[in-house]
Write a protein that holds these residues in place. Structure first.
Motif, PDB file in Angstrom:
ATOM      1  N   ASN A  69       5.321   6.451   6.048  1.00 52.81           N
ATOM      2  CA  ASN A  69       4.878   7.946   6.449  1.00 52.81           C
ATOM      3  C   ASN A  69       5.309   8.666   7.189  1.00 52.81           C
ATOM      4  O   ASN A  69       5.692   8.091   8.194  1.00 52.81           O
ATOM      5  N   GLN A  85       0.813  -1.324  -0.024  1.00 52.86           N
ATOM      6  CA  GLN A  85       0.073   0.049  -0.041  1.00 52.86           C
ATOM      7  C   GLN A  85       0.901   1.252   0.023  1.00 52.86           C
ATOM      8  O   GLN A  85       2.019   1.363   0.355  1.00 52.86           O
ATOM      9  N   PRO A  86       0.206   2.383  -0.536  1.00 54.72           N
ATOM     10  CA  PRO A  86       0.932   3.830  -0.487  1.00 54.72           C
ATOM     11  C   PRO A  86       1.339   4.008   0.932  1.00 54.72           C
ATOM     12  O   PRO A  86       0.706   3.863   2.038  1.00 54.72           O
ATOM     13  N   GLY A  87       2.768   4.420   1.283  1.00 57.85           N
ATOM     14  CA  GLY A  87       3.028   4.748   2.625  1.00 57.85           C
ATOM     15  C   GLY A  87       3.757   3.512   3.452  1.00 57.85           C
ATOM     16  O   GLY A  87       3.888   3.593   4.465  1.00 57.85           O
ATOM     17  N   GLN A  88       3.952   2.430   2.519  1.00 55.77           N
ATOM     18  CA  GLN A  88       4.365   1.225   3.228  1.00 55.77           C
ATOM     19  C   GLN A  88       5.397   0.812   2.056  1.00 55.77           C
ATOM     20  O   GLN A  88       5.763   1.125   1.105  1.00 55.77           O
ATOM     21  N   GLU A  89       6.378  -0.210   2.847  1.00 59.37           N
ATOM     22  CA  GLU A  89       7.260  -0.875   2.205  1.00 59.37           C
ATOM     23  C   GLU A  89       7.282  -2.430   2.875  1.00 59.37           C
ATOM     24  O   GLU A  89       6.820  -2.675   3.891  1.00 59.37           O
ATOM     25  N   ARG A 148       8.556  -1.545  -2.605  1.00 54.98           N
ATOM     26  CA  ARG A 148       7.984  -0.466  -2.379  1.00 54.98           C
ATOM     27  C   ARG A 148       6.321  -0.487  -3.038  1.00 54.98           C
ATOM     28  O   ARG A 148       5.976  -1.268  -3.602  1.00 54.98           O
ATOM     29  N   PRO A 149       5.471   0.601  -2.767  1.00 59.52           N
ATOM     30  CA  PRO A 149       4.077   0.478  -3.161  1.00 59.52           C
ATOM     31  C   PRO A 149       3.952   0.015  -4.530  1.00 59.52           C
ATOM     32  O   PRO A 149       4.625   0.543  -5.380  1.00 59.52           O
TER      33      PRO A 149
END
Length: 342
Positions: free
Chosen positions: A101, A45-49, A63-64
């Protein structure tokens, strides 16, 4: 049931995770005993690794995006396990989802009062607190050096780790940069930047970047009172004006106390006269300090000393003695109560 079907029932075809709370920094994905299979779909998801860990060794980082796990996009794990092609070729790999984030406004505070020697106030006990913001910018370093074997790591875990370190860093700063209590706002700004640099350098080894830092200092009541009085002194024009104000305040307080004391032989009218006389005296002396001369309408300059020697008229044509505060008639030359010259 054939062996192929049994293996397929114990494998994962889809891997994804959403954090339960904003302050969760990292979470080990729960495989529930299942193995990742060839061409499993990993969704970041966005804001994750997503970090893949194989037998304790940090491997590939995603990455996302959406990924089909194959030998082409999993080179490190493939090399470690010599993974072969084929649906039924499975292997054990852990997936850790890391929050990348910005984590903002994390409160901090010194663990106790710090004792600081000062030339003006002697030994001063003070504390400090504020907020900081950060982000995980190196997931591999964060997992390897900070998260370790934990299944979950949160901001509270990080705060517990940092509390004593921040207190020590702040004490180093106030030792390296002596504090000017009378310019506390400016000092807090400088100290916050210095603390950001120190904390940032310390957390860089753990894969964390400090984005912002603010700081406020809790001073003892005596120091705060001195700062307030210094501000009054500046507003009044300097040390001499401030010393004069303190003297007049003390005189006025004493005169009012005498007027309120029934045993002092003074009635309420006399007490009121004393207060008014004190106010007039202060006004006259302040005129000396600020203007030096009183300018009448005709343009003639009259020394303030002459103006102060006469009793000031009050509303209605009455005057009060500048020595005892008793009311006197407009034509009196001497006070009928204390005999002072008017």
């Amino acid at each position: 049931m054939g062996l192929g079907k049994l293996i397929r029932g114990q494998t994962l075809s889809s891997i994804s995770y959403r954090a339960a709370e904003a302050w969760e920094l990292a979470q080990l994905f729960d495989r529930e005993g299942r193995r990742i299979m060839y061409e499993s779909v990993l969704t970041v998801q966005p804001g994750q690794e997503a970090v893949l860990v194989n037998e304790g060794t940090l491997a590939d980082i995603f990455r996302p995006g959406r990924y089909e796990l194959t030998t082409e996009n999993m080179p490190v794990v493939t090399a470690l396990k010599e993974w072969k092609y084929g649906f039924d070729e499975t292997f054990i790999v852990e997936t850790v989802f890391v929050n990348t984030n910005d984590i903002i406004d994390i409160p901090w505070g010194t663990s106790g009062k710090l004792t600081l020697p000062d030339n003006t106030f002697g030994m001063v006990n003070l504390g400090a607190n504020g907020k900081y913001s950060f982000a995980i910018t190196d997931s591999a370093a964060f997992i390897h050096k900070l998260m370790g074997t934990k299944n979950r790591y949160t901001v509270e875990d990080l705060k517990g780790f940092l509390t004593s370190h921040i207190s020590m860093m702040f004490k180093e700063i106030i030792t390296e940069q002596p504090m000017n209590f009378f310019d506390i706002q400016g000092y807090c700004g400088e100290a916050a930047q210095a603390l950001k640099m120190k904390l940032g350098g310390f957390l860089a080894d753990y894969g964390i970047t400090v984005k912002a830092m603010n700081l406020q200092i809790a001073l003892p009541e005596a120091v705060m009172k001195a700062i307030d009085e210094r501000a009054v002194m500046g507003a009044m024009g300097g040390m001499e004006a401030y010393a004069f104000k303190k003297q007049v305040d003390a005189q006025t307080e004493a005169m009012v106390s005498m007027a309120k004391n029934p045993g002092g032989g003074m009635n309420s009218v006399a007490g009121m006269g004393m207060q008014m006389a004190a106010g007039m005296t202060m006004a006259g002396q302040m005129g000396n300090m600020m203007g030096g001369m009183i300018q009448p309408q005709g343009g003639q300059q009259i020394p303030n000393g002459m103006a102060q020697q006469t009793a000031a008229p009050a509303a209605g044509g009455h005057r009060f003695c500048s020595q005892c505060g008793s009311p006197v008639s407009p034509n009196d030359k001497f006070c009928s109560n204390c005999g002072a010259k008017l």
